[in-house]
Design an enzyme around this catalytic site. Structure first.
Site, PDB file in Angstrom:
ATOM      1  N   ASP A  25      54.285  50.478  22.471  1.00  0.00           N
ATOM      2  CA  ASP A  25      53.886  49.099  22.732  1.00  0.00           C
ATOM      3  C   ASP A  25      54.878  48.425  23.681  1.00  0.00           C
ATOM      4  O   ASP A  25      55.538  49.097  24.467  1.00  0.00           O
ATOM      5  CB  ASP A  25      53.778  48.341  21.401  1.00  0.00           C
ATOM      6  CG  ASP A  25      52.691  47.282  21.427  1.00  0.00           C
ATOM      7  OD1 ASP A  25      52.921  46.221  22.038  1.00  0.00           O
ATOM      8  OD2 ASP A  25      51.624  47.501  20.832  1.00  0.00           O
ATOM      9  N   HIS A  37      54.331  41.347  21.323  1.00  0.00           N
ATOM     10  CA  HIS A  37      53.204  42.128  20.804  1.00  0.00           C
ATOM     11  C   HIS A  37      53.643  43.330  19.976  1.00  0.00           C
ATOM     12  O   HIS A  37      53.129  43.572  18.876  1.00  0.00           O
ATOM     13  CB  HIS A  37      52.342  42.577  21.986  1.00  0.00           C
ATOM     14  CG  HIS A  37      51.042  43.199  21.639  1.00  0.00           C
ATOM     15  ND1 HIS A  37      50.910  44.540  21.376  1.00  0.00           N
ATOM     16  CD2 HIS A  37      49.805  42.674  21.534  1.00  0.00           C
ATOM     17  CE1 HIS A  37      49.642  44.815  21.127  1.00  0.00           C
ATOM     18  NE2 HIS A  37      48.939  43.702  21.223  1.00  0.00           N
ATOM     19  N   SER A  78      44.284  44.878  18.208  1.00  0.00           N
ATOM     20  CA  SER A  78      45.690  45.292  18.296  1.00  0.00           C
ATOM     21  C   SER A  78      46.357  45.297  16.936  1.00  0.00           C
ATOM     22  O   SER A  78      47.244  46.106  16.676  1.00  0.00           O
ATOM     23  CB  SER A  78      46.467  44.334  19.203  1.00  0.00           C
ATOM     24  OG  SER A  78      46.467  44.747  20.538  1.00  0.00           O
TER      25      SER A  78
END
Length: 589
Positions: A188, A253, A431
């Site tokens: 990520d 994220h 996600s």
């Protein structure tokens, strides 16, 4: 120490406030109103961008190389002809050691200086030769992240919701809480390794001495004590400013995903991670300028396989542009053969468009549900989606290792319900359904260690809740049943007829001996030895074998030739979707 990206223009706070108020007045709503779904980030592009002069190639070990001037070299006539015709005259390795597997694949980045070079055409030409496992442009992939739809939902409703929209984690934890030997690789934007809810959960490379500037374990990565940054190319996997297409910083994220998967649980602080005792392997693939590229993803996959990650969580992807499905399938095949469960987000287009890597074979594709136990309206769907899990209004950890700009901070406060102090806020997207499912896979791996990656996927799907959604997104993950229901397709003991068998002779081994095993049919097989914590210490067999009985000598050393300590070890034989293991006691003569 917090860092502010020099690449990001700093917007004064009063300007941000004016912009926010102007937007509110124009829409007739107050600044504190819940965000409109129209503000959601649809991160899956319809056409992927790519580096203009490069392609990424996955080839079997030794089939593609580089001469002294970094030109690609191959003994395959068809491949050599294709390289020349496409003007591919430069080569560099994207990985630093070949991936484990029957053919031990290597990842190469080939480039051309020819004007008018077309990466799509060049990749297709190499694929047509049949001499490479995969070839694709060096694509840039998007994160499957959307802004929250309701900032007032109860914190972590997805863990324990009285209305039944959750995945029954508390009941699962009564039976299984994961294990420190189970590692979840988060590929990520990076993970804040100093986050108060994550610092104690970070995986560490025990063969590496941090900060000494030496590649202690000889794997090609210097000081990779807690993962690697494949986007920038250094030993710091912590996040940095990363802009999405709308200009919003989404560097948080990866930290958000890591928190959902395995934040410290029952520690009196922060949130509870699904994987409880499982570890987090931070593999950063984002670059502040170029985003997430095929090259970085391939390097992260190779590293995860080499370091024996148990689960790989992938909350990114894109559509099936030329070369993309084959590129990801080659990586997934190597990862699964290396023993990793691959979990991927299905995407946020709200359509049945296939996204990759989620649509690859042997990947657990995860759609998103909401607090009403419905398919989240942004979630992709289709027969290619395997399971669904909560992904709307998810409360999780955010990074605090660098300073957000005033404008980004304002957006986080107004849209994500961040209090501007504690490193937690809301997020929305497949996600986040992905790492939640990855955390449950970690629980299953610890509960049923003999299950192969394929059987873990079957267990998650078979134990899910059958719910009639508006579109097919598979059953909803049920963590409780996943860890309590006996797997229906497990080969766990060497006495069962028709299954592989493995045994040490003699046992205890007096410093050395043999590991004997039998295959009932020809198969790709791996025989490896693990210590009591689940760490692989020696691979004895790895490749295709014919049926029959064999004996492999073990001299009490690890893969580097060093003598291992006396103690209890486990010999595990994996072949054709089944895994059997036998205890081995090593004593010194």
């Amino acid at each position: 120490m917090p860092l502010t990206s020099a690449r990001r223009a700093h917007v004064p706070l009063f300007v941000a406030v004016v912009l926010a108020l102007a937007s509110s007045l124009a829409s007739g709503t107050s600044a504190a109103a819940p965000p409109s779904r129209s503000l959601a980030v649809r991160a899956t592009p319809h056409t992927l961008r790519y580096a203009p002069q490069e392609i990424v190639v996955i080839a079997r070990k030794g089939e593609l190389g580089a001469a002294s001037d970094d030109r690609p070299v191959t003994a395959r006539a068809a491949l050599a002809r294709a390289l020349a015709e496409q003007g591919l005259d430069r080569a560099r390795r994207a990985d630093r050691a070949p991936m484990a597997g029957a053919d031990r694949a290597e990842v190469w980045v080939l480039s051309s200086r020819a004007p008018g070079f077309d990466p799509v055409t060049a990749s297709a030409a190499l694929r047509r030769t049949g001499e490479v496992l995969a070839a694709s442009p060096n694509y840039r992939f998007g994160l499957f992240f959307t802004q929250p739809s309701d900032v007032y939902l109860t914190y972590q409703w997805y863990v324990d919701d009285p209305n039944g929209a959750n995945i029954h984690l508390p009941y699962a934890w009564d039976t299984a809480r994961g294990d420190t030997s189970v590692t979840i690789a988060i590929i990520d934007t990076g993970v804040d390794t100093g986050h108060p809810d994550l610092a104690s959960k970070i995986w560490h490379n025990r063969d590496e001495i941090p900060g000494n500037g030496i590649d202690d374990d000889g794997n090609g990565y210097v000081d990779d004590w807690q993962g690697w940054d494949f986007g920038v190319g250094d030993d710091d996997p912590n996040p940095e400013y990363t802009s999405d297409p709308s200009g919003l910083d989404v560097g948080f994220h990866g930290t958000f995903c890591a928190g959902i998967a395995a934040a410290a649980t029952n520690n009196g602080d922060g949130i509870a991670g699904a994987g409880w005792n499982c570890r987090i392997m931070p593999l950063k693939v984002a670059h502040p300028d170029s985003g997430i590229t095929s090259e970085a993803i391939a390097g992260a996959f190779a590293y995860a396989v080499d370091q024996h990650a148990s689960v790989i969580s992938m909350s990114f992807g894109g559509p099936g542009d030329p070369g993309v499905p084959e590129f990801f399938q080659a990586l997934v095949d190597m990862a699964v053969f290396g023993g990793a469960v691959c979990v991927a987000a299905a995407g946020n287009d709200g359509s049945s468009i296939k996204t990759y890597p989620a649509a690859c074979d042997r990947v657990l594709a995860v759609a998103a549900t909401d607090g009403a136990n419905l398919r989240a309206d942004f979630s992709n769907w289709g027969s290619w989606v395997d399971v669904a899990a909560p992904g709307a209004s998810m409360w999780s950890s955010i990074c605090r290792n660098y300073t957000f700009t005033d404008l980004d901070q304002l957006f986080y406060e107004f849209l994500f319900n961040w209090d501007s102090f504690n490193p937690y806020m809301y997020g929305d997207g497949t996600s986040f359904a992905c790492p939640l499912t990855a955390g449950v896979c970690g629980l299953v791996r610890a509960r049923f260690p003999s299950l192969t990656p394929e059987l873990v996927l079957r267990q998650i799907v078979a134990t899910g809740d059958a719910i009639a959604y508006d579109h097919p997104i598979g059953p909803k993950v049920n963590a409780q049943r996943a860890v309590t229901q006996t797997p229906t397709a497990v080969a766990v003991n060497e006495a069962a007829p028709g299954l592989p068998r493995v045994v040490a002779v003699p046992n205890p081994l007096q410093g050395a001996g043999e590991i004997r095993f039998a295959l009932p049919a020809a198969a790709r097989a791996r025989l490896a030895l693990y210590d009591a914590s689940g760490r692989r210490v020696r691979t004895l067999v790895d490749g295709p074998l014919s049926a029959g009985s064999r004996a492999v000598a073990w001299d009490g050393t690890d893969d580097r030739g060093a003598r291992v300590a006396a103690g209890v070890y486990f010999a595990q034989l994996t072949a054709e979707g089944a895994a059997v293991r036998s205890k081995v006691v090593l004593v010194r003569p």
